[in-house]
Design a protein around this motif. Structure first.
Motif, PDB file in Angstrom:
ATOM      1  N   ASP A   1     -19.250  -0.231   5.765  1.00 23.80           N
ATOM      2  CA  ASP A   1     -18.931   1.194   5.880  1.00 23.80           C
ATOM      3  C   ASP A   1     -18.024   1.326   7.104  1.00 23.80           C
ATOM      4  N   ASP A   2     -16.729   1.542   6.868  1.00 16.44           N
ATOM      5  CA  ASP A   2     -15.726   1.394   7.920  1.00 16.44           C
ATOM      6  C   ASP A   2     -15.005   2.699   8.249  1.00 16.44           C
ATOM      7  N   THR A   3     -14.590   2.802   9.508  1.00 17.78           N
ATOM      8  CA  THR A   3     -13.824   3.954   9.982  1.00 17.78           C
ATOM      9  C   THR A   3     -12.621   3.462  10.786  1.00 17.78           C
ATOM     10  N   LEU A   4     -11.462   4.074  10.517  1.00 20.31           N
ATOM     11  CA  LEU A   4     -10.238   3.783  11.270  1.00 20.31           C
ATOM     12  C   LEU A   4      -9.734   5.063  11.918  1.00 20.31           C
ATOM     13  N   LYS A   5      -9.372   4.977  13.180  1.00 18.40           N
ATOM     14  CA  LYS A   5      -8.776   6.128  13.855  1.00 18.40           C
ATOM     15  C   LYS A   5      -7.337   6.328  13.374  1.00 18.40           C
ATOM     16  N   GLY A   6      -6.779   7.494  13.716  1.00 14.54           N
ATOM     17  CA  GLY A   6      -5.444   7.847  13.262  1.00 14.54           C
ATOM     18  C   GLY A   6      -4.400   6.794  13.593  1.00 14.54           C
ATOM     19  N   GLY A   7      -3.599   6.414  12.585  1.00 13.20           N
ATOM     20  CA  GLY A   7      -2.508   5.471  12.776  1.00 13.20           C
ATOM     21  C   GLY A   7      -2.917   4.025  12.926  1.00 13.20           C
ATOM     22  N   ALA A   8      -4.214   3.744  12.927  1.00 14.74           N
ATOM     23  CA  ALA A   8      -4.691   2.380  13.165  1.00 14.74           C
ATOM     24  C   ALA A   8      -4.713   1.570  11.874  1.00 14.74           C
ATOM     25  N   ASP A   9      -4.745   0.245  12.036  1.00 15.58           N
ATOM     26  CA  ASP A   9      -4.901  -0.636  10.885  1.00 15.58           C
ATOM     27  C   ASP A   9      -5.809  -1.798  11.259  1.00 15.58           C
ATOM     28  N   VAL A  10      -6.297  -2.495  10.236  1.00 17.67           N
ATOM     29  CA  VAL A  10      -7.173  -3.640  10.458  1.00 17.67           C
ATOM     30  C   VAL A  10      -6.862  -4.705   9.412  1.00 17.67           C
ATOM     31  N   LYS A  11      -6.885  -5.963   9.845  1.00 13.73           N
ATOM     32  CA  LYS A  11      -6.654  -7.082   8.934  1.00 13.73           C
ATOM     33  C   LYS A  11      -7.990  -7.742   8.622  1.00 13.73           C
ATOM     34  N   ILE A  12      -8.258  -7.938   7.335  1.00 14.37           N
ATOM     35  CA  ILE A  12      -9.507  -8.525   6.873  1.00 14.37           C
ATOM     36  C   ILE A  12      -9.222  -9.893   6.262  1.00 14.37           C
ATOM     37  N   THR A  13     -10.011 -10.899   6.654  1.00 13.66           N
ATOM     38  CA  THR A  13      -9.879 -12.247   6.106  1.00 13.66           C
ATOM     39  C   THR A  13     -11.071 -12.549   5.211  1.00 13.66           C
ATOM     40  N   ALA A  14     -10.802 -13.030   4.003  1.00 14.94           N
ATOM     41  CA  ALA A  14     -11.875 -13.340   3.054  1.00 14.94           C
ATOM     42  C   ALA A  14     -12.631 -14.585   3.502  1.00 14.94           C
TER      43      ALA A  14
END
Length: 223
Positions: free
Chosen positions: A42-55
């Motif tokens: 259950d994820d939240t990102l602030k404005g303009g942010a991004d996140v990289k996810i690795t499998a």
């Protein structure tokens, strides 16, 4: 009716929390064996942010925005816009990455990430849309054994599983439910497993508040 199931509850306040810069992630099942369900965040990102996810392994990924819209860039570099009321399902190999970006400059977005093992079998990506307000008080199929529904207070429903599936994972997005005789409140989750392998698994649940939203996932477990 006698309850022939056993359950494991994952309380909201006991979830594992990870915070990296403008990204916050609550993991319901980290380090817990849930069959082919290996990630439910259950994820939240602030404005303009991004996140990289690795499998962590070969898997099928289901992304469901809860609040706002996000842009997903998959391992091939393709960009997909996903808004609340939609979902995106795709396959990914171990070690591959994808990026999720908040398209808003200031507002936060909230989304769910689901990873399910797929034995290395890749299928074409799929975009899904649904209208929870139009189809109230019923579960809507998202895909890959994932279902979502929005319920009015005191509305009851059942979920019948067929074949070899003997477990389900339920997650309350909003509100409260009585789920197979267990109380679940906002962001609580529960893994239900049928004790008798010769019976069909039928889940009964009731919304205890208005506009209550639940996600239910069919879970494959080893015999």
């Amino acid at each position: 009716m006698l309850d022939q199931t056993e359950g494991q509850i994952f309380l909201s306040e006991k979830r594992e929390l990870s915070i990296i810069n403008n990204y916050r992630s609550f993991s319901s099942i980290k380090e817990v064996a849930c069959g082919n369900l290996i990630k439910f965040d259950d994820d939240t990102l602030k404005g303009g942010a991004d996140v990289k996810i690795t499998a962590s392994q070969n898997c099928k990924v289901v992304i469901i925005p809860i609040v706002g819209a996000i842009e997903l860039t998959d391992a091939t570099g393709k960009n997909i816009l996903i808004d609340a009321g939609g979902a995106y399902i795709f396959s990914i190999s171990k070690g591959e990455t994808y990026t999720i970006k908040n398209i808003y400059a200031e507002e936060m977005v909230n989304f769910v990430q689901i990873h399910q093992t797929n034995n290395g079998l890749k299928t074409p990506p799929k975009e899904v849309s649904f209208d929870l307000d139009f189809a109230r008080n019923t579960l809507l199929p998202v895909g890959n054994g994932v279902h979502i529904g929005k319920y009015e207070g005191r509305s009851e429903d059942t979920f019948q599983l067929y074949g070899t599936i003997k477990s389900v994972f339920g997650f309350v997005v909003e509100g409260a439910f009585e789920f197979q005789n267990r109380l679940l409140e906002t962001r609580d989750a529960l893994l239900i497993t049928l004790n008798n392998a010769n019976e069909k698994l039928q889940i009964e649940f009731e919304a205890l508040s208005n506009n209550a939203i639940i996600i239910i996932i069919e879970v494959e477990t080893k015999a």
